[in-house]
Design a protein around this motif. Sequence first.
Motif, PDB file in Angstrom:
ATOM      1  N   ASP A   1     112.813  12.773   9.226  1.00  0.00           N
ATOM      2  CA  ASP A   1     113.638  13.606   8.352  1.00  0.00           C
ATOM      3  C   ASP A   1     115.002  13.909   8.955  1.00  0.00           C
ATOM      4  O   ASP A   1     115.445  15.058   9.007  1.00  0.00           O
ATOM      5  CB  ASP A   1     112.918  14.904   7.984  1.00  0.00           C
ATOM      6  CG  ASP A   1     113.599  15.632   6.822  1.00  0.00           C
ATOM      7  OD1 ASP A   1     114.339  14.986   6.064  1.00  0.00           O
ATOM      8  OD2 ASP A   1     113.395  16.850   6.687  1.00  0.00           O
ATOM      9  N   ASN A   2     115.701  12.870   9.414  1.00  0.00           N
ATOM     10  CA  ASN A   2     117.080  13.020   9.879  1.00  0.00           C
ATOM     11  C   ASN A   2     118.045  12.524   8.813  1.00  0.00           C
ATOM     12  O   ASN A   2     117.712  11.642   8.030  1.00  0.00           O
ATOM     13  CB  ASN A   2     117.292  12.216  11.166  1.00  0.00           C
ATOM     14  CG  ASN A   2     116.378  12.669  12.280  1.00  0.00           C
ATOM     15  OD1 ASN A   2     116.604  13.679  12.909  1.00  0.00           O
ATOM     16  ND2 ASN A   2     115.307  11.905  12.512  1.00  0.00           N
ATOM     17  N   SER A   3     119.227  13.094   8.812  1.00  0.00           N
ATOM     18  CA  SER A   3     120.278  12.635   7.918  1.00  0.00           C
ATOM     19  C   SER A   3     121.495  12.256   8.757  1.00  0.00           C
ATOM     20  O   SER A   3     121.505  12.448   9.977  1.00  0.00           O
ATOM     21  CB  SER A   3     120.648  13.731   6.910  1.00  0.00           C
ATOM     22  OG  SER A   3     121.109  14.882   7.589  1.00  0.00           O
ATOM     23  N   GLY A   4     122.518  11.722   8.122  1.00  0.00           N
ATOM     24  CA  GLY A   4     123.725  11.330   8.857  1.00  0.00           C
ATOM     25  C   GLY A   4     124.406  12.514   9.514  1.00  0.00           C
ATOM     26  O   GLY A   4     125.099  12.375  10.517  1.00  0.00           O
ATOM     27  N   LYS A   5     124.233  13.708   8.959  1.00  0.00           N
ATOM     28  CA  LYS A   5     124.805  14.935   9.518  1.00  0.00           C
ATOM     29  C   LYS A   5     123.708  15.980   9.670  1.00  0.00           C
ATOM     30  O   LYS A   5     122.709  15.947   8.980  1.00  0.00           O
ATOM     31  CB  LYS A   5     125.905  15.467   8.600  1.00  0.00           C
ATOM     32  CG  LYS A   5     127.097  14.540   8.426  1.00  0.00           C
ATOM     33  CD  LYS A   5     128.130  15.156   7.497  1.00  0.00           C
ATOM     34  CE  LYS A   5     129.323  14.229   7.316  1.00  0.00           C
ATOM     35  NZ  LYS A   5     130.350  14.808   6.399  1.00  0.00           N
ATOM     36  N   GLY A   6     123.922  16.913  10.576  1.00  0.00           N
ATOM     37  CA  GLY A   6     123.003  18.029  10.729  1.00  0.00           C
ATOM     38  C   GLY A   6     121.812  17.782  11.616  1.00  0.00           C
ATOM     39  O   GLY A   6     120.941  18.643  11.735  1.00  0.00           O
ATOM     40  N   SER A   7     121.730  16.607  12.279  1.00  0.00           N
ATOM     41  CA  SER A   7     120.625  16.306  13.194  1.00  0.00           C
ATOM     42  C   SER A   7     121.158  16.177  14.610  1.00  0.00           C
ATOM     43  O   SER A   7     122.139  15.466  14.843  1.00  0.00           O
ATOM     44  CB  SER A   7     119.920  15.010  12.791  1.00  0.00           C
ATOM     45  OG  SER A   7     119.386  15.100  11.493  1.00  0.00           O
ATOM     46  N   THR A   8     120.520  16.854  15.558  1.00  0.00           N
ATOM     47  CA  THR A   8     120.913  16.778  16.963  1.00  0.00           C
ATOM     48  C   THR A   8     119.690  16.437  17.799  1.00  0.00           C
ATOM     49  O   THR A   8     118.661  17.104  17.711  1.00  0.00           O
ATOM     50  CB  THR A   8     121.495  18.123  17.453  1.00  0.00           C
ATOM     51  OG1 THR A   8     122.615  18.476  16.649  1.00  0.00           O
ATOM     52  CG2 THR A   8     121.929  18.022  18.910  1.00  0.00           C
ATOM     53  N   LEU A   9     119.801  15.391  18.618  1.00  0.00           N
ATOM     54  CA  LEU A   9     118.714  14.986  19.502  1.00  0.00           C
ATOM     55  C   LEU A   9     119.065  15.365  20.934  1.00  0.00           C
ATOM     56  O   LEU A   9     120.107  14.947  21.455  1.00  0.00           O
ATOM     57  CB  LEU A   9     118.468  13.483  19.400  1.00  0.00           C
ATOM     58  CG  LEU A   9     117.326  12.924  20.262  1.00  0.00           C
ATOM     59  CD1 LEU A   9     115.993  13.510  19.845  1.00  0.00           C
ATOM     60  CD2 LEU A   9     117.286  11.395  20.177  1.00  0.00           C
ATOM     61  N   SER A  10     118.212  16.174  21.570  1.00  0.00           N
ATOM     62  CA  SER A  10     118.419  16.605  22.953  1.00  0.00           C
ATOM     63  C   SER A  10     117.401  15.932  23.858  1.00  0.00           C
ATOM     64  O   SER A  10     116.203  15.931  23.557  1.00  0.00           O
ATOM     65  CB  SER A  10     118.264  18.127  23.071  1.00  0.00           C
ATOM     66  OG  SER A  10     119.271  18.800  22.349  1.00  0.00           O
ATOM     67  N   LEU A  11     117.873  15.394  24.979  1.00  0.00           N
ATOM     68  CA  LEU A  11     117.015  14.742  25.957  1.00  0.00           C
ATOM     69  C   LEU A  11     117.187  15.420  27.304  1.00  0.00           C
ATOM     70  O   LEU A  11     118.314  15.709  27.731  1.00  0.00           O
ATOM     71  CB  LEU A  11     117.352  13.251  26.074  1.00  0.00           C
ATOM     72  CG  LEU A  11     117.237  12.412  24.796  1.00  0.00           C
ATOM     73  CD1 LEU A  11     117.664  10.972  25.070  1.00  0.00           C
ATOM     74  CD2 LEU A  11     115.823  12.452  24.251  1.00  0.00           C
ATOM     75  N   THR A  12     116.074  15.667  28.000  1.00  0.00           N
ATOM     76  CA  THR A  12     116.081  16.363  29.281  1.00  0.00           C
ATOM     77  C   THR A  12     115.313  15.565  30.316  1.00  0.00           C
ATOM     78  O   THR A  12     114.203  15.096  30.041  1.00  0.00           O
ATOM     79  CB  THR A  12     115.435  17.760  29.146  1.00  0.00           C
ATOM     80  OG1 THR A  12     116.130  18.503  28.151  1.00  0.00           O
ATOM     81  CG2 THR A  12     115.469  18.509  30.463  1.00  0.00           C
ATOM     82  N   ALA A  13     115.909  15.410  31.498  1.00  0.00           N
ATOM     83  CA  ALA A  13     115.249  14.770  32.636  1.00  0.00           C
ATOM     84  C   ALA A  13     115.228  15.786  33.773  1.00  0.00           C
ATOM     85  O   ALA A  13     116.161  15.846  34.572  1.00  0.00           O
ATOM     86  CB  ALA A  13     115.983  13.506  33.050  1.00  0.00           C
ATOM     87  N   PRO A  14     114.205  16.641  33.861  1.00  0.00           N
ATOM     88  CA  PRO A  14     114.238  17.764  34.815  1.00  0.00           C
ATOM     89  C   PRO A  14     114.151  17.353  36.275  1.00  0.00           C
ATOM     90  O   PRO A  14     114.643  18.076  37.149  1.00  0.00           O
ATOM     91  CB  PRO A  14     113.030  18.604  34.400  1.00  0.00           C
ATOM     92  CG  PRO A  14     112.111  17.642  33.718  1.00  0.00           C
ATOM     93  CD  PRO A  14     112.989  16.650  33.036  1.00  0.00           C
ATOM     94  N   ASP A  15     113.529  16.218  36.574  1.00  0.00           N
ATOM     95  CA  ASP A  15     113.253  15.853  37.965  1.00  0.00           C
ATOM     96  C   ASP A  15     114.093  14.695  38.476  1.00  0.00           C
ATOM     97  O   ASP A  15     114.744  14.790  39.505  1.00  0.00           O
ATOM     98  CB  ASP A  15     111.767  15.505  38.131  1.00  0.00           C
ATOM     99  CG  ASP A  15     110.863  16.646  37.736  1.00  0.00           C
ATOM    100  OD1 ASP A  15     111.192  17.799  38.058  1.00  0.00           O
ATOM    101  OD2 ASP A  15     109.826  16.387  37.093  1.00  0.00           O
TER     102      ASP A  15
END
Length: 512
Positions: free
Chosen positions: A399-413
């Motif tokens: 349920d993503n669209s061209g606008k309004g979607s943000t993907l966050s990625l985390t690499a803690p180690d």
Amino acid sequence: MNRTTLSLIAGAAALAAVTGFASLTAPGASGTTGTDTAKAAAELPVERTSLLCPAPSSSDLADTTYTSFTPVTKGTGSTGKAELESAAEQSADGTGGTGGKSDSGKGAGSGKKKAGKPVLAPEKPGTPATGDTSGGDAPALLGTAEGKFAPGWTVQQTTEVAAGAGRGLQGLNCTAPDTEFWFPGASTDAARTDYVHLTNPDDSAAVVDLELYGKDGALKSAVGEGITVQPHSSEPILLSTLIDEKQTNLTLHVNVRSGRVGAAVQALDDTLGGDWLAAATDPAGSLVLPGIPKDATAVRLIAFAPGDADADLKVRLASPSGLITPAGNETLHVKAGMTTAVDLGDVTRGEAGSLVLTPTGQSAPVVAALRVVRGKGAKQETAFIPAAGQVGTRATAADNSGKGSTLSLTAPDRTARVKVTASAGSEGGTAVSRTFTIKAGTTQDIDAPVPDGLKGTYALTVEPLSGGPVYAARTLAATEEGVPGFTVQTLPDDRGTVAVPEAEEDLSVLQR
């Protein structure tokens, strides 16, 4: 029994059913021939997946979209199907219920499943399928995917509520049935209306205990014990009917005595909007809460230690430049059996961020979640971020669209290399992939790919390629009349494959 164990058992059973009699001998164990040993486990696609979606809203002003997606998986056959169907809501006399809110969840009806037209039925893996509903009478949904549609199947339920308690954007990844759930961040505050939705996908009744823990420990509740959830039905239970006192920060423990259910908490605030609170990952000594929006104006951390030992945690923020210790909130002490909450304010300060909790000394298991607020004054909105499992092999947000979607990625180690694929659109478009490097100790709001020629909505699939563990979250945002509506979903491993030991046919068991 946790989710991974259930998946392993189910996978092994399914394989045994297909291959017939098999002999499994542990390495080094003596067998009848003296030479048989178990071979290395093979990663095989799962053959069946169940997902449960709670009733989306009781508001007449609600508009809900369901988005189904299965990533293309190697090793699957050419057949299969996936469907979402209405749960059969039954009254106590078995004449059929309305599916409305209940106070205690007891006294459900006969539970006979009704056949009906599926809400949606995907045509092929790799392309999203959508369905819509409006108003406050939409029922809970039971979903099943088989064959090529099963590995990694995900369903996103997104609801826009125009006004009233909980107004704004509410989103949830429909959940797999299980036997235990933890919800730090629940509340019986006067401004909050929190329901826990229990959905039973099976042919027999489930029996559930609801336990609430506040700042001083367990809260007594006779009506929270032995709740029956009838087959193929869903029960929304108002948390404020379980205890007499008002508490702002609670941890809800859903413990299933018999059967299994899907569970999610709908948290509605009179002035701060609302959202779904998904279950936190299993209790652990170290936790990651990924994807705090960079424009968050208030962040509250709620933690609970379910064991017999207190937990002392180091609190750090994984920012785009590295790990930062929030001033004044360097550590958190969580007493055993008690819920602890701390306000972190605008901890991200305009940058992407994820919270990383690690033990300061001896490790003790904890569960945790964040309540996140965007906006100011009368135009504030709320979402929740539970502690999440790592992406593992693969994870997907639909349920993503061209606008309004943000993907966050985390690499803690450790630094990690990650592939992100934007699927074809639900109404047209071609899939696109990009590779990203996430440095150790950082969170990045990445410039995620968008399908070429996009029409409709699409899915984002995250696959770590090398390096350390990766955690992910997706934020959907939609501002209506100045209110910054948003919802955050974490992306744990989709459990699309299961490790199954290779087995050899042994017909001699028929002669024993």
